[in-house]
Design a protein around this motif. Structure first.
Motif, mmCIF file in Angstrom:
data_model
loop_
_atom_site.group_PDB
_atom_site.id
_atom_site.type_symbol
_atom_site.label_atom_id
_atom_site.label_comp_id
_atom_site.label_asym_id
_atom_site.label_seq_id
_atom_site.Cartn_x
_atom_site.Cartn_y
_atom_site.Cartn_z
ATOM 1 N N ALA A 183 0.836 -1.197 0.000
ATOM 2 C CA ALA A 183 0.000 0.000 0.000
ATOM 3 C C ALA A 183 0.870 1.246 0.000
ATOM 4 C CB ALA A 183 -0.921 -0.004 1.222
ATOM 5 N N SER A 184 0.431 2.264 -0.740
ATOM 6 C CA SER A 184 1.128 3.550 -0.800
ATOM 7 C C SER A 184 1.164 4.168 0.606
ATOM 8 C CB SER A 184 0.401 4.479 -1.767
ATOM 9 O OG SER A 184 1.044 5.717 -1.849
ATOM 10 N N PRO A 185 2.242 4.838 0.998
ATOM 11 C CA PRO A 185 3.338 5.343 0.163
ATOM 12 C C PRO A 185 4.510 4.391 -0.020
ATOM 13 C CG PRO A 185 3.560 6.212 2.366
ATOM 14 C CD PRO A 185 2.298 5.401 2.367
ATOM 15 N N ALA A 186 4.423 3.169 0.502
ATOM 16 C CA ALA A 186 5.510 2.212 0.295
ATOM 17 C C ALA A 186 5.607 1.848 -1.180
ATOM 18 C CB ALA A 186 5.268 0.967 1.133
ATOM 19 N N THR A 187 6.825 1.556 -1.624
ATOM 20 C CA THR A 187 7.041 1.217 -3.040
ATOM 21 C C THR A 187 7.548 -0.204 -3.232
ATOM 22 O OG1 THR A 187 9.298 2.090 -2.977
ATOM 23 C CG2 THR A 187 7.530 3.619 -3.595
ATOM 24 N N GLY A 188 8.050 -0.821 -2.175
ATOM 25 C CA GLY A 188 8.595 -2.169 -2.293
ATOM 26 C C GLY A 188 9.014 -2.687 -0.936
ATOM 27 N N TYR A 189 9.819 -3.752 -0.952
ATOM 28 C CA TYR A 189 10.206 -4.431 0.275
ATOM 29 C C TYR A 189 11.729 -4.430 0.410
ATOM 30 C CZ TYR A 189 5.432 -6.045 -0.278
ATOM 31 O OH TYR A 189 4.069 -6.082 -0.455
ATOM 32 N N THR A 190 12.195 -4.018 1.580
ATOM 33 C CA THR A 190 13.633 -3.982 1.839
ATOM 34 C C THR A 190 14.113 -5.219 2.588
ATOM 35 O OG1 THR A 190 13.229 -2.733 3.874
ATOM 36 C CG2 THR A 190 13.699 -1.469 1.857
ATOM 37 N N TYR A 191 13.185 -5.985 3.167
ATOM 38 C CA TYR A 191 13.526 -7.247 3.824
ATOM 39 C C TYR A 191 12.424 -8.246 3.533
ATOM 40 C CZ TYR A 191 14.447 -10.825 7.324
ATOM 41 O OH TYR A 191 14.688 -12.037 7.931
ATOM 42 N N VAL A 192 12.821 -9.437 3.095
ATOM 43 C CA VAL A 192 11.863 -10.508 2.816
ATOM 44 C C VAL A 192 12.450 -11.825 3.302
ATOM 45 C CG1 VAL A 192 10.726 -11.855 1.001
ATOM 46 C CG2 VAL A 192 10.802 -9.367 0.837
ATOM 47 N N LEU A 193 11.641 -12.584 4.004
ATOM 48 C CA LEU A 193 12.010 -13.937 4.431
ATOM 49 C C LEU A 193 10.965 -14.898 3.904
ATOM 50 C CD1 LEU A 193 13.479 -16.083 6.263
ATOM 51 C CD2 LEU A 193 11.808 -15.460 8.017
ATOM 52 N N ILE A 194 11.384 -15.939 3.179
ATOM 53 C CA ILE A 194 10.452 -16.969 2.724
ATOM 54 C C ILE A 194 10.983 -18.336 3.128
ATOM 55 C CG2 ILE A 194 9.617 -15.622 0.764
ATOM 56 C CD1 ILE A 194 11.310 -17.601 -1.007
ATOM 57 N N GLY A 195 10.079 -19.301 3.200
ATOM 58 C CA GLY A 195 10.459 -20.672 3.513
ATOM 59 C C GLY A 195 9.222 -21.543 3.584
ATOM 60 N N LEU A 196 9.408 -22.765 3.984
ATOM 61 C CA LEU A 196 8.313 -23.721 4.080
ATOM 62 C C LEU A 196 7.551 -23.516 5.389
ATOM 63 C CD1 LEU A 196 10.265 -26.895 2.871
ATOM 64 C CD2 LEU A 196 8.825 -25.366 1.501
ATOM 65 N N ALA A 197 6.237 -23.581 5.291
ATOM 66 C CA ALA A 197 5.397 -23.388 6.474
ATOM 67 C C ALA A 197 5.407 -24.621 7.369
ATOM 68 C CB ALA A 197 3.966 -23.081 6.038
ATOM 69 N N PHE A 198 5.253 -24.388 8.656
ATOM 70 C CA PHE A 198 4.965 -25.465 9.604
ATOM 71 C C PHE A 198 3.942 -24.949 10.603
ATOM 72 C CE2 PHE A 198 8.780 -23.308 11.201
ATOM 73 C CZ PHE A 198 8.420 -22.989 12.492
ATOM 74 N N THR A 199 3.189 -25.855 11.189
ATOM 75 C CA THR A 199 2.116 -25.484 12.117
ATOM 76 C C THR A 199 2.482 -25.942 13.517
ATOM 77 O OG1 THR A 199 0.450 -25.679 10.369
ATOM 78 C CG2 THR A 199 -0.335 -25.706 12.652
ATOM 79 N N ALA A 200 2.543 -24.984 14.451
ATOM 80 C CA ALA A 200 2.854 -25.303 15.850
ATOM 81 C C ALA A 200 1.549 -25.452 16.626
ATOM 82 C CB ALA A 200 3.717 -24.207 16.454
ATOM 83 N N GLN A 201 1.421 -26.550 17.382
ATOM 84 C CA GLN A 201 0.183 -26.828 18.104
ATOM 85 C C GLN A 201 0.483 -27.290 19.527
ATOM 86 O OE1 GLN A 201 -1.443 -29.893 15.496
ATOM 87 N NE2 GLN A 201 -2.904 -28.411 14.633
ATOM 88 N N VAL A 202 -0.425 -26.953 20.435
ATOM 89 C CA VAL A 202 -0.369 -27.467 21.798
ATOM 90 C C VAL A 202 -1.795 -27.686 22.295
ATOM 91 C CG1 VAL A 202 -0.312 -25.159 22.838
ATOM 92 C CG2 VAL A 202 0.582 -27.109 24.115
ATOM 93 N N GLN A 203 -1.994 -28.743 23.049
ATOM 94 C CA GLN A 203 -3.294 -29.028 23.659
ATOM 95 C C GLN A 203 -3.092 -29.184 25.164
ATOM 96 O OE1 GLN A 203 -5.206 -32.835 22.742
ATOM 97 N NE2 GLN A 203 -7.193 -31.816 22.737
ATOM 98 N N THR A 204 -3.939 -28.520 25.941
ATOM 99 C CA THR A 204 -3.808 -28.614 27.389
ATOM 100 C C THR A 204 -4.197 -30.010 27.873
ATOM 101 O OG1 THR A 204 -6.067 -27.829 27.752
ATOM 102 C CG2 THR A 204 -4.322 -26.167 27.653
ATOM 103 N N LEU A 205 -3.708 -30.349 29.050
ATOM 104 C CA LEU A 205 -4.123 -31.593 29.682
ATOM 105 C C LEU A 205 -5.562 -31.475 30.161
ATOM 106 C CD1 LEU A 205 -0.932 -32.288 31.829
ATOM 107 C CD2 LEU A 205 -1.544 -33.343 29.647
ATOM 108 N N ALA A 206 -6.163 -32.620 30.440
ATOM 109 C CA ALA A 206 -7.518 -32.611 31.002
ATOM 110 C C ALA A 206 -7.522 -31.810 32.298
ATOM 111 C CB ALA A 206 -7.982 -34.036 31.250
ATOM 112 N N LEU A 207 -8.517 -30.925 32.450
ATOM 113 C CA LEU A 207 -8.575 -30.021 33.593
ATOM 114 C C LEU A 207 -8.839 -30.790 34.881
ATOM 115 C CD1 LEU A 207 -8.613 -27.063 34.554
ATOM 116 C CD2 LEU A 207 -11.091 -27.082 34.185
ATOM 117 N N ASP A 208 -7.983 -30.546 35.880
ATOM 118 C CA ASP A 208 -8.213 -31.105 37.209
ATOM 119 C C ASP A 208 -7.499 -30.222 38.215
ATOM 120 O OD1 ASP A 208 -9.194 -32.704 39.161
ATOM 121 O OD2 ASP A 208 -7.782 -34.352 38.853
ATOM 122 N N LEU A 209 -8.107 -30.015 39.376
ATOM 123 C CA LEU A 209 -7.563 -29.126 40.398
ATOM 124 C C LEU A 209 -7.186 -29.861 41.670
ATOM 125 C CD1 LEU A 209 -10.056 -26.149 39.997
ATOM 126 C CD2 LEU A 209 -7.882 -26.528 38.838
ATOM 127 N N GLY A 210 -7.205 -31.191 41.646
ATOM 128 C CA GLY A 210 -6.888 -31.932 42.863
ATOM 129 C C GLY A 210 -8.152 -32.396 43.568
#
Length: 251
Positions: A117-144
């Motif tokens: 989008a204006s007023p930018a004209t281009g990119y001075t830094y670009v990083l590309i690579g293969l995507a990966f998906t980071a996931q986490v699932q909580t343990l079953a809820l228990d309070l003692g």
């Protein structure tokens, strides 16, 4: 546990001195990939988790390649990713950093980004690579004692404590995720009430709150996912739950 578009065939750790993180145990892999119809093996290094320039310092892709230079839209030199779909980040010549919409590198290793989008004209830094998906699932809820295991419950909301993070999603399972609005650049954070600046401007440190779908389950678990090429470090989770019809409590 780490997955990639390919197969890890070897791993080694080497002590290295870095400018951003001091002395670290640098992790190197030999990775076998299918690129442009050929079976290849690459030596790849795990990037250290140091972000001195915020999101613009992120390296959250596999087999990544970075460009730094004059503002431009067209790039060369990505032959090691020829014919593959890539993601990444790009910084405009006005200093705005954002995710790159997934694109396919040509068979000769070139690619072009849409004009910013204006007023930018281009990119001075670009990083590309293969995507990966980071996931986490909580343990079953228990309070003692008394135990909550085996009892119906729902997670009404979750506060996720993060460090240098953007772009997470959360939900009762990985098929029903919603964006964590407190981790979207430009949004007003619900956890910054009363502070001088309440806008999310870059990598975020603190708590991010999300109200989840009101589903009663026995485990009382929820899932967090990073689908963007952004850093994410989860330090803790604080959930508000309802057990049957006995009212809300804090865990």
């Amino acid at each position: 546990h780490s997955d990639t578009n390919g197969a890890f065939t070897s791993v080694a750790s080497v002590v290295e001195a870095t400018a951003t993180a001091g002395n670290i145990d640098a992790i190197y892999f030999v990775v076998q990939r299918q690129v442009n119809g050929n079976t290849v093996q690459y030596v790849e290094r795990l990037a250290e988790r140091a972000f001195p320039n915020g999101l613009a310092s992120a390296w959250c892709v596999d087999a990544g390649l970075a460009y730094t230079g004059v503002a431009t839209l067209s790039f060369t030199g990505a032959q090691h990713l020829a014919g593959m779909q890539v993601v990444g980040i790009a910084t405009t010549d006005t200093g705005t950093t954002a995710a790159i919409t997934p694109l396919t590198v040509s068979t000769t290793g070139t690619f072009t980004l849409p004009a910013p989008a204006s007023p930018a004209t281009g990119y001075t830094y670009v990083l590309i690579g293969l995507a990966f998906t980071a996931q986490v699932q909580t343990l079953a809820l228990d309070l003692g004692d008394p135990t909550l295991q085996g009892k119906v419950k729902k997670i009404s909301s979750a506060d996720v404590r993060v460090s240098e993070t953007l772009g997470l999603s959360i939900g009762s399972d990985f098929d029903h995720l919603v964006a964590m609005k407190d981790l979207v650049v430009g949004n007003v954070s619900s956890m910054l009430t009363g502070q001088a600046s309440q806008l999310v401007a870059d990598l975020y440190d603190g708590d991010a709150r999300t109200f989840l779908d009101p589903t009663f389950t026995v485990p009382g678990q929820y899932c967090i996912q990073q689908s963007n090429p952004f850093p994410a470090t989860v330090l803790g989770v604080i959930s508000e739950y309802t057990q049957g019809d006995t009212g809300r409590q804090r865990a």
